[in-house]
Design a protein around this motif. Structure first.
Motif, PDB file in Angstrom:
ATOM      1  N   ASP A 172       0.818  -1.209   0.000  1.00  0.00           N
ATOM      2  CA  ASP A 172       0.000   0.000   0.000  1.00  0.00           C
ATOM      3  C   ASP A 172       0.857   1.267   0.000  1.00  0.00           C
ATOM      4  O   ASP A 172       0.707   2.143   0.837  1.00  0.00           O
ATOM      5  CB  ASP A 172      -0.976   0.000   1.187  1.00  0.00           C
ATOM      6  CG  ASP A 172      -2.067   1.059   0.981  1.00  0.00           C
ATOM      7  OD1 ASP A 172      -2.345   1.379  -0.198  1.00  0.00           O
ATOM      8  OD2 ASP A 172      -2.594   1.560   1.988  1.00  0.00           O
ATOM      9  N   LEU A 173       1.778   1.316  -0.952  1.00  0.00           N
ATOM     10  CA  LEU A 173       2.646   2.493  -1.066  1.00  0.00           C
ATOM     11  C   LEU A 173       1.915   3.539  -1.901  1.00  0.00           C
ATOM     12  O   LEU A 173       1.419   3.251  -2.982  1.00  0.00           O
ATOM     13  CB  LEU A 173       3.967   2.119  -1.738  1.00  0.00           C
ATOM     14  CG  LEU A 173       4.781   1.038  -1.023  1.00  0.00           C
ATOM     15  CD1 LEU A 173       6.038   0.713  -1.818  1.00  0.00           C
ATOM     16  CD2 LEU A 173       5.157   1.489   0.384  1.00  0.00           C
ATOM     17  N   ARG A 174       1.828   4.755  -1.358  1.00  0.00           N
ATOM     18  CA  ARG A 174       1.165   5.845  -2.061  1.00  0.00           C
ATOM     19  C   ARG A 174       2.105   7.034  -2.189  1.00  0.00           C
ATOM     20  O   ARG A 174       3.001   7.214  -1.394  1.00  0.00           O
ATOM     21  CB  ARG A 174      -0.086   6.282  -1.293  1.00  0.00           C
ATOM     22  CG  ARG A 174      -1.195   5.270  -1.408  1.00  0.00           C
ATOM     23  CD  ARG A 174      -2.260   5.478  -0.353  1.00  0.00           C
ATOM     24  NE  ARG A 174      -3.146   4.323  -0.332  1.00  0.00           N
ATOM     25  CZ  ARG A 174      -4.144   4.143  -1.191  1.00  0.00           C
ATOM     26  NH1 ARG A 174      -4.385   5.037  -2.115  1.00  0.00           N
ATOM     27  NH2 ARG A 174      -4.894   3.066  -1.128  1.00  0.00           N
ATOM     28  N   GLU A 175       1.841   7.849  -3.214  1.00  0.00           N
ATOM     29  CA  GLU A 175       2.658   9.043  -3.453  1.00  0.00           C
ATOM     30  C   GLU A 175       4.143   8.690  -3.434  1.00  0.00           C
ATOM     31  O   GLU A 175       4.946   9.279  -2.701  1.00  0.00           O
ATOM     32  CB  GLU A 175       2.324  10.124  -2.415  1.00  0.00           C
ATOM     33  CG  GLU A 175       0.848  10.492  -2.454  1.00  0.00           C
ATOM     34  CD  GLU A 175       0.618  11.971  -2.206  1.00  0.00           C
ATOM     35  OE1 GLU A 175       1.600  12.713  -2.006  1.00  0.00           O
ATOM     36  OE2 GLU A 175      -0.550  12.379  -2.236  1.00  0.00           O
ATOM     37  N   ARG A 231      -0.853   6.462  -6.717  1.00  0.00           N
ATOM     38  CA  ARG A 231       0.263   5.802  -6.030  1.00  0.00           C
ATOM     39  C   ARG A 231       1.588   6.532  -6.267  1.00  0.00           C
ATOM     40  O   ARG A 231       2.599   6.196  -5.682  1.00  0.00           O
ATOM     41  CB  ARG A 231       0.379   4.352  -6.496  1.00  0.00           C
ATOM     42  CG  ARG A 231      -0.857   3.529  -6.165  1.00  0.00           C
ATOM     43  CD  ARG A 231      -0.508   2.119  -5.761  1.00  0.00           C
ATOM     44  NE  ARG A 231      -1.686   1.410  -5.308  1.00  0.00           N
ATOM     45  CZ  ARG A 231      -2.052   1.311  -4.035  1.00  0.00           C
ATOM     46  NH1 ARG A 231      -1.312   1.887  -3.096  1.00  0.00           N
ATOM     47  NH2 ARG A 231      -3.140   0.659  -3.691  1.00  0.00           N
ATOM     48  N   PHE A 232       1.573   7.524  -7.159  1.00  0.00           N
ATOM     49  CA  PHE A 232       2.838   8.176  -7.510  1.00  0.00           C
ATOM     50  C   PHE A 232       2.867   9.630  -7.084  1.00  0.00           C
ATOM     51  O   PHE A 232       1.840  10.322  -7.094  1.00  0.00           O
ATOM     52  CB  PHE A 232       3.079   8.072  -9.019  1.00  0.00           C
ATOM     53  CG  PHE A 232       3.384   6.663  -9.455  1.00  0.00           C
ATOM     54  CD1 PHE A 232       4.705   6.245  -9.617  1.00  0.00           C
ATOM     55  CD2 PHE A 232       2.361   5.741  -9.661  1.00  0.00           C
ATOM     56  CE1 PHE A 232       4.994   4.950 -10.002  1.00  0.00           C
ATOM     57  CE2 PHE A 232       2.648   4.441 -10.041  1.00  0.00           C
ATOM     58  CZ  PHE A 232       3.968   4.035 -10.212  1.00  0.00           C
ATOM     59  N   HIS A 233       4.060  10.047  -6.689  1.00  0.00           N
ATOM     60  CA  HIS A 233       4.283  11.444  -6.313  1.00  0.00           C
ATOM     61  C   HIS A 233       5.067  12.120  -7.430  1.00  0.00           C
ATOM     62  O   HIS A 233       4.700  13.198  -7.897  1.00  0.00           O
ATOM     63  CB  HIS A 233       5.072  11.490  -5.000  1.00  0.00           C
ATOM     64  CG  HIS A 233       5.632  12.835  -4.663  1.00  0.00           C
ATOM     65  ND1 HIS A 233       6.931  13.211  -4.973  1.00  0.00           N
ATOM     66  CD2 HIS A 233       5.066  13.913  -4.049  1.00  0.00           C
ATOM     67  CE1 HIS A 233       7.139  14.450  -4.555  1.00  0.00           C
ATOM     68  NE2 HIS A 233       6.024  14.901  -4.001  1.00  0.00           N
ATOM     69  N   SER A 234       6.137  11.469  -7.856  1.00  0.00           N
ATOM     70  CA  SER A 234       6.967  12.048  -8.900  1.00  0.00           C
ATOM     71  C   SER A 234       7.806  10.935  -9.533  1.00  0.00           C
ATOM     72  O   SER A 234       7.920   9.847  -8.981  1.00  0.00           O
ATOM     73  CB  SER A 234       7.883  13.119  -8.307  1.00  0.00           C
ATOM     74  OG  SER A 234       8.575  12.584  -7.194  1.00  0.00           O
ATOM     75  N   LEU A 235       8.360  11.253 -10.700  1.00  0.00           N
ATOM     76  CA  LEU A 235       9.166  10.269 -11.427  1.00  0.00           C
ATOM     77  C   LEU A 235      10.554  10.840 -11.681  1.00  0.00           C
ATOM     78  O   LEU A 235      10.677  11.962 -12.183  1.00  0.00           O
ATOM     79  CB  LEU A 235       8.502   9.943 -12.768  1.00  0.00           C
ATOM     80  CG  LEU A 235       7.079   9.375 -12.719  1.00  0.00           C
ATOM     81  CD1 LEU A 235       6.442   9.448 -14.107  1.00  0.00           C
ATOM     82  CD2 LEU A 235       7.084   7.950 -12.197  1.00  0.00           C
ATOM     83  N   ILE A 236      11.577  10.067 -11.310  1.00  0.00           N
ATOM     84  CA  ILE A 236      12.949  10.454 -11.627  1.00  0.00           C
ATOM     85  C   ILE A 236      13.475   9.431 -12.621  1.00  0.00           C
ATOM     86  O   ILE A 236      13.458   8.225 -12.354  1.00  0.00           O
ATOM     87  CB  ILE A 236      13.814  10.511 -10.359  1.00  0.00           C
ATOM     88  CG1 ILE A 236      13.275  11.597  -9.425  1.00  0.00           C
ATOM     89  CG2 ILE A 236      15.275  10.754 -10.714  1.00  0.00           C
ATOM     90  CD1 ILE A 236      13.932  11.652  -8.068  1.00  0.00           C
ATOM     91  N   ALA A 245       0.508  12.288 -21.640  1.00  0.00           N
ATOM     92  CA  ALA A 245      -0.530  12.048 -20.625  1.00  0.00           C
ATOM     93  C   ALA A 245       0.022  12.136 -19.205  1.00  0.00           C
ATOM     94  O   ALA A 245      -0.738  12.121 -18.233  1.00  0.00           O
ATOM     95  CB  ALA A 245      -1.156  10.670 -20.848  1.00  0.00           C
ATOM     96  N   CYS A 246       1.339  12.228 -19.073  1.00  0.00           N
ATOM     97  CA  CYS A 246       1.947  12.218 -17.734  1.00  0.00           C
ATOM     98  C   CYS A 246       1.551  13.469 -16.948  1.00  0.00           C
ATOM     99  O   CYS A 246       1.651  14.593 -17.453  1.00  0.00           O
ATOM    100  CB  CYS A 246       3.468  12.132 -17.868  1.00  0.00           C
ATOM    101  SG  CYS A 246       4.287  12.059 -16.280  1.00  0.00           S
ATOM    102  N   ARG A 247       1.080  13.273 -15.721  1.00  0.00           N
ATOM    103  CA  ARG A 247       0.635  14.401 -14.889  1.00  0.00           C
ATOM    104  C   ARG A 247       1.492  14.567 -13.644  1.00  0.00           C
ATOM    105  O   ARG A 247       1.171  15.346 -12.764  1.00  0.00           O
ATOM    106  CB  ARG A 247      -0.831  14.200 -14.467  1.00  0.00           C
ATOM    107  CG  ARG A 247      -1.811  14.300 -15.620  1.00  0.00           C
ATOM    108  CD  ARG A 247      -1.907  15.740 -16.141  1.00  0.00           C
ATOM    109  NE  ARG A 247      -2.679  15.806 -17.360  1.00  0.00           N
ATOM    110  CZ  ARG A 247      -2.157  15.708 -18.584  1.00  0.00           C
ATOM    111  NH1 ARG A 247      -0.847  15.564 -18.739  1.00  0.00           N
ATOM    112  NH2 ARG A 247      -2.919  15.760 -19.655  1.00  0.00           N
ATOM    113  N   HIS A 248       2.515  13.783 -13.521  1.00  0.00           N
ATOM    114  CA  HIS A 248       3.381  13.872 -12.338  1.00  0.00           C
ATOM    115  C   HIS A 248       4.626  14.679 -12.657  1.00  0.00           C
ATOM    116  O   HIS A 248       5.057  14.725 -13.805  1.00  0.00           O
ATOM    117  CB  HIS A 248       3.778  12.468 -11.876  1.00  0.00           C
ATOM    118  CG  HIS A 248       2.629  11.683 -11.316  1.00  0.00           C
ATOM    119  ND1 HIS A 248       1.924  10.778 -12.064  1.00  0.00           N
ATOM    120  CD2 HIS A 248       2.060  11.685 -10.095  1.00  0.00           C
ATOM    121  CE1 HIS A 248       0.963  10.247 -11.329  1.00  0.00           C
ATOM    122  NE2 HIS A 248       1.025  10.781 -10.127  1.00  0.00           N
ATOM    123  N   PRO A 249       5.209  15.303 -11.621  1.00  0.00           N
ATOM    124  CA  PRO A 249       6.479  15.994 -11.839  1.00  0.00           C
ATOM    125  C   PRO A 249       7.542  14.986 -12.279  1.00  0.00           C
ATOM    126  O   PRO A 249       7.632  13.904 -11.707  1.00  0.00           O
ATOM    127  CB  PRO A 249       6.832  16.563 -10.460  1.00  0.00           C
ATOM    128  CG  PRO A 249       5.562  16.543  -9.683  1.00  0.00           C
ATOM    129  CD  PRO A 249       4.751  15.418 -10.232  1.00  0.00           C
TER     130      PRO A 249
END
Lengths: 389, 280
Positions: B94-97, B120-125, B213-217
């Motif tokens: 249950d990992l979020r952000e 479930r995602f905060h940001s992508l590196i 479509a990506c909406r994450h930083p």
């Protein structure tokens, strides 16, 4: 004879120029410092076009460049000596040449550079390709086989579980049915007994026979129901193992049988001192069935002889009765298998199946040997606990 | 280490991906390796986040110390299987952000996963990322089909050299050469067929149409002279992913997290600090 020493001077020089091997020196960053004529001739480049260029860009195919950059370069950067690798040289005219590339670090601090050696491997290329193709095929097949095996194992485990569950359900069903039949049957038997007691003597002969027949059928049905219950329970009940005195048990059973059928003359031979490791109740079921069968099938003999003993192969119950043809009864130990007419020798075909289940649960082996008219011997083993004398 | 009250699903997930956990609390951070590697790739980088983050390291099925018995070629002929695997790990714990750090092809695995389960995602590196490795009309992917076949042959011909390189990068302690030997043996014993399929799956990737479509930083980290990712591809990614930041690193090569972990770490810190401040 020429003095070898006269070669000393010429031997020291000219290697770089003459060798039919490609030499290249580059800075640790990969800038070309020096190239030998062989490498220039192979690739069609000139010293001018190569000077200062990244040698991986100028002399390798894209794939070769990636191999060198991801495999060779990090090893060199870490000060280690990488294994030689096979790569393709990219020629100025767009062609390519298969080579074995070796790289080493040369020089001390401050003046370090990398030295690359290229050895022609053109002839290797064709059979390398074949080798690679064959190996891939083998590896891909092995991988497909590995996956198939894993899936098969999983499937077999699944089916086995299903089968085991179906068997458990079936046993539960048999147990329930047998149990439900037992009570009304007992009522039926009691009522027919009461009826016989009250009016038996007043009945006409034929009516009396009908009543007797009802009582007989009821009692044989009770035997079937009890045998079925025993069969179903043989698998479910937990085992409580202990040492069981088989000789004493066989003696008791023999006396019991003898008392119930005094007309049937039987010589019982029971070996003394036999004991087995098992659940006493279940071991008694084994002996009761095997001795009962022996008695039944030897009932036509004038001099019936039943032996219970033990030899190297385990315990055995032998009789000198009717015997059977082993070939005609491959499923001897399956429920409801009979190999004699019911009229000839009555029975339900449940006893041996029960014995088989009990012996299996004890981790033992049950077997039978016989021939028509030669009597029969049933053997069973009951493994002893680890370390038992 | 996971808590003692691990659920069966979590236990399975741990075994499947040889999951390693560093740090107890903080925003979860998942590190995901690319083709031909495993989680040891992150050894210089991941530990420095354990004081602020719950760090999760995973091996893709068929790589590293994962449960190879679970590998089925059918599942992994496209990125889909890898994407589902990442989502399963996030769900199991249950990992979020999550801050998702993906190298090479796993950068795109993370991007696709973030589109399926944005919450479930905060940001992508993304390190050394590419949405497609092959050249296409008006797209400077870098490699041709012939190059890929050459590369696969190169891998097959030079497996020993490859294993040496793997061993070198995996051995955390240079004073323990036997560790490197262990990794090398394990690598050579691994199913080459699985590795080859991973390579084919990687080089067949084309997720260009999903980038918008990506909406994450997103932070794109790119070395100079990456033999696999041309500069033009990094520029393409920056243009295609809304709001993506592109940072060129001073180091060269495809494995910046090994060659310049400090530089990579600083760029990541800057990106993450800025995001956290924005949330304040």
């Amino acid at each position: 004879m020429t003095d070898p020493r006269s070669f000393a001077k010429p031997l020291e020089t000219g290697w770089f120029e003459d060798a039919q091997v490609g030499f290249l020196a580059a800075t640790p960053e990969g800038r070309v410092l020096r190239v030998n004529p062989a490498l220039l001739a192979w690739t069609g480049h000139t010293e001018e076009t190569l000077a200062g260029a990244m040698w991986t860009d100028a002399l390798l195919t894209p794939a070769g460049r990636i191999m060198v950059r991801t495999h060779l370069a990090p090893m060199l950067a870490a000060g280690e000596r990488p294994n030689p690798i096979f790569v393709d040289l990219a020629r100025a005219d767009g062609g390519r040449m298969h080579v074995l590339l070796t790289a080493v670090i040369h020089g001390g601090p401050g003046a370090t550079h990398h030295r690359m050696t290229f050895m022609e491997a053109v002839e290797r290329e064709a059979w390398e390709k074949e080798l690679v193709d064959a190996r891939r095929l083998a590896e891909d097949s092995a991988e497909a086989l590995r996956e198939l095996n894993l899936d098969l194992e999983r499937k077999v485990a699944g089916r086995t579980e299903l089968l085991a569950r179906a068997n458990r359900d079936l046993d539960a069903f048999v147990r329930t049915v047998a149990h439900d039949l037992r009570n009304p049957l007992q009522v039926l038997q009691s009522l027919s007994d009461v009826l016989a007691f009250r009016i038996g003597s007043t009945l006409a002969h034929e009516d009396g026979q009908i009543l007797t027949r009802i009582t007989e059928v009821g009692s044989s049905m009770a035997t079937v129901v009890d045998a079925l219950l025993q069969l179903a329970c043989a698998k479910e009940q937990p085992l409580r193992k202990q040492w069981v005195d088989l000789s004493a048990l066989a003696g008791t059973l023999a006396a019991e049988y003898q008392a119930s059928e005094p007309a049937h003359r039987v010589t019982w031979e029971i070996e003394s001192g036999l004991r087995a490791w098992g659940d006493p109740g279940m071991v008694a079921v084994i002996l009761r069935n095997l001795l009962g069968n022996a008695l039944k099938y030897s009932s036509r003999m004038k001099e019936a002889r039943i032996t219970f003993g033990r030899d190297l192969k385990g315990f055995y119950v032998r009789d000198n009765g009717a015997g059977f043809d082993p070939g005609s009864a491959p499923d001897l130990f399956e429920p409801f298998q009979r190999f004699h007419d019911r009229d000839e020798f009555p029975g339900q075909g449940i006893g041996l199946a029960t014995v088989k289940r009990i012996v299996d649960r004890h981790g033992g082996v049950l077997s039978a040997e016989s021939a028509v008219g030669q009597g029969a011997a049933f053997r069973f083993t009951l493994p002893e606990p680890e370390g038992a004398a | 280490m996971p808590a003692p009250d691990t659920t069966p699903v979590q236990t399975r997930s741990i075994a499947l991906h040889h999951l390693m956990f560093l740090g107890e609390a903080g925003r979860p951070m998942v590190f995901c390796h690319g083709f031909g590697m495993d989680q040891t790739l992150w050894r210089h980088l991941a530990p420095r986040y354990a004081d602020r983050h719950r760090v999760v390291l995973m091996d893709h099925v068929g790589s590293g110390a994962s449960d190879t018995a679970a590998y089925r070629r059918d599942r992994y002929t496209t990125l889909e299987g890898y994407i589902q695997d990442v989502l399963s790990v996030l769900e199991a714990f249950d990992l979020r952000e999550v801050v998702f750090v993906g190298h090479s092809v796993s950068a795109m695995v993370g991007l696709e996963a973030s589109l399926r389960a944005p919450e479930r995602f905060h940001s992508l590196i993304m390190l050394g990322a590419s949405p497609r490795y092959l050249v296409d009309e008006d797209y400077p992917g870098g490699l041709t089909g012939r190059d890929v076949e050459d590369l696969l042959t190169g891998f097959d011909l030079n497996r020993e050299a490859w294993a040496d390189q793997m061993a070198r990068q995996a051995a955390a302690n240079p004073g323990r050469p036997e560790l490197a030997q262990e990794v090398k043996r394990a690598f050579l014993a691994a199913e080459p067929s699985i590795l080859r399929q991973f390579a084919r799956t990687t080089f067949a990737v084309d997720v260009r149409s999903d980038l918008g479509a990506c909406r994450h930083p997103v932070l794109l980290l790119q070395s100079r002279e990456d033999p696999i990712v041309p500069v033009a591809v990094s520029e393409y990614l920056k243009e295609a992913i809304p709001g993506a930041r592109l940072h060129f690193l001073e180091t060269s090569g495809h494995f910046a997290q090994l060659s310049a972990p400090d530089e990579v770490g600083q760029a990541m810190d800057l990106f993450l600090d800025r995001l956290e401040r924005r949330h304040d």
